[in-house]
Design a protein around this motif. Structure first.
Motif, short mmCIF file in Angstrom:
data_model
loop_
_atom_site.label_atom_id
_atom_site.label_comp_id
_atom_site.label_asym_id
_atom_site.label_seq_id
_atom_site.Cartn_x
_atom_site.Cartn_y
_atom_site.Cartn_z
N HIS A 129 5.35 11.90 -2.94
CA HIS A 129 5.70 10.91 -1.93
C HIS A 129 5.68 9.52 -2.57
N TRP A 130 6.53 8.62 -2.07
CA TRP A 130 6.63 7.28 -2.66
C TRP A 130 5.30 6.54 -2.66
N ILE A 131 4.43 6.87 -1.70
CA ILE A 131 3.15 6.17 -1.60
C ILE A 131 2.25 6.46 -2.80
N THR A 132 2.56 7.55 -3.52
CA THR A 132 1.75 7.93 -4.68
C THR A 132 1.72 6.83 -5.73
N TRP A 133 2.86 6.19 -5.95
CA TRP A 133 2.93 5.15 -6.99
C TRP A 133 2.08 3.94 -6.62
N ILE A 134 2.03 3.61 -5.33
CA ILE A 134 1.18 2.51 -4.87
C ILE A 134 -0.29 2.90 -5.04
N ALA A 135 -0.59 4.18 -4.75
CA ALA A 135 -1.96 4.67 -4.90
C ALA A 135 -2.42 4.60 -6.35
N ALA A 137 -1.39 2.51 -8.61
CA ALA A 137 -1.63 1.09 -8.92
C ALA A 137 -2.99 0.64 -8.39
N CYS A 138 -3.32 1.06 -7.16
CA CYS A 138 -4.63 0.72 -6.58
C CYS A 138 -5.76 1.35 -7.39
N THR A 143 -10.24 0.80 -11.15
CA THR A 143 -10.87 1.20 -12.40
C THR A 143 -11.27 0.00 -13.25
N THR A 144 -10.36 -0.98 -13.34
CA THR A 144 -10.66 -2.16 -14.14
C THR A 144 -11.85 -2.93 -13.58
N LEU A 145 -11.96 -2.99 -12.26
CA LEU A 145 -13.07 -3.73 -11.64
C LEU A 145 -14.40 -3.01 -11.85
N ILE A 146 -14.41 -1.68 -11.67
CA ILE A 146 -15.64 -0.91 -11.84
C ILE A 146 -16.13 -0.96 -13.27
N SER A 147 -15.21 -0.92 -14.20
CA SER A 147 -15.56 -0.80 -15.61
C SER A 147 -15.95 -2.11 -16.26
N GLY A 148 -15.83 -3.21 -15.52
CA GLY A 148 -16.20 -4.49 -16.10
C GLY A 148 -15.28 -4.87 -17.24
#
Length: 305
Positions: A129-135, A137-138, A143-148
């Motif tokens: 589904h097209w929403i997968t690509w948005i998911a 990205a989220c 991941t970047t925020l959690i990993s510091g």
């Protein structure tokens, strides 16, 4: 078994896996990752083997005309491949856990949920589904925020390893769902994949690590927890549950292990997430819900409109 029952079974598996992140983290103080992985899968194999033999016997009795074709050569081969994939995902994750927190490892592992439809497109040519690509990205943002992540946008070494393991976890979920539903022999699949993982781990452990009786004694309860509960029970519950539900649904339910991992990390190890980490976790969980629930809600809306 109904779909609701299957999903509840998968939820129990997720709870066990979430708590096992702590065990995996602590075990590295007393035993090598290869030795630990091999031992836990061997113990899990012993737990499931009697049930698998019983399942095989029943299936053989049903197919009286061709008793030796209980499982086709293709499916038997796929079971072995699933074992290799399971070992690869587990050992990469295990090395990653050494270099990151339990909370980070738990939430980063959840990225295999968006991986499932993505791999489905690549391998089975099933367009997501097209929403997968948005998911996706989220999920990456979370991941970047959690990993510091620092200014150079580089993940920590442990985080990068856990992130890499999600590719194999996603592939594992896809193939388990395919083979378990097609053969209706989830316990046989579970025992074969555990045996393959244990053998591969043992070979690498002999070549790379020191294995002594003293080390095994020191890690006994950790191996027992990870082997009996995480492997013998939880992975078997996954295979049984996936025989009665869709891979995407299974991925959503199993992703709850991230929540249980965070709870276990906080209770046992005193880990805490900072504000950025909490936002990152929220983004990943949003991606999980997005990729699973929105397509279903859109279909229902179209159906009733």
């Amino acid at each position: 078994m109904s779909r609701i029952q299957a999903n509840l079974i998968l939820l129990v598996a997720a709870a066990i896996w979430g708590s096992t992140f702590v065990v995996q983290h602590v075990s590295m103080d007393v035993i090598g990752p290869m030795s630990f992985t091999s031992a836990r899968f061997f113990l899990g194999f012993l737990v499931v083997l009697p049930l698998a033999l019983r399942e095989w016997k029943k299936k053989k009795a049903v197919r009286k005309e061709k008793p030796f074709l209980v499982v086709s050569k293709k499916d038997f081969f796929l079971m072995g491949v699933i074992g290799v994939i399971l070992f690869t995902a587990t050992i990469i994750q295990q090395y990653g856990i050494i270099h990151t927190s339990v909370t980070n490892a738990g939430f980063l592992t959840a990225l295999y949920v968006p991986m499932v439809p993505l791999l489905g497109l690549i391998i089975f040519r099933k367009k997501p589904h097209w929403i997968t690509w948005i998911a996706i990205a989220c999920s990456f943002s979370g991941t970047t925020l959690i990993s510091g992540v620092d200014s150079s946008l580089q993940l920590g070494y442990g985080d990068a390893l856990v992130l890499t393991s999600t590719i194999f976890w996603g592939l594992h979920v896809l193939l388990v769902g395919l083979v378990a539903s097609r053969t209706s022999m989830p316990l046989t699949l579970a025992s074969i994949q555990f045996a393959v993982s244990a053998v591969i781990g043992f070979i690498f452990a002999i070549a790379m690590e020191t294995i002594t009786l003293e080390i095994l004694k020191s890690a006994f309860w950790l191996i027992a927890y990870a082997g009996i509960l995480s492997v013998g029970i939880a992975f078997t519950l996954q295979v049984v549950g996936q025989a009665h539900t869709q891979p995407a649904d299974a991925a959503l339910i199993l992703s709850m292990e991230t929540v249980f991992a965070a709870i276990a990390g906080a209770v046992v190890l005193g880990e805490r997430l900072e504000t950025n980490g909490i936002i990152g976790c929220a983004l990943i969980l949003s991606a999980i819900l997005m990729v699973e629930l929105l397509p279903m809600l859109i279909r229902k809306r179209r159906h009733y409109s």
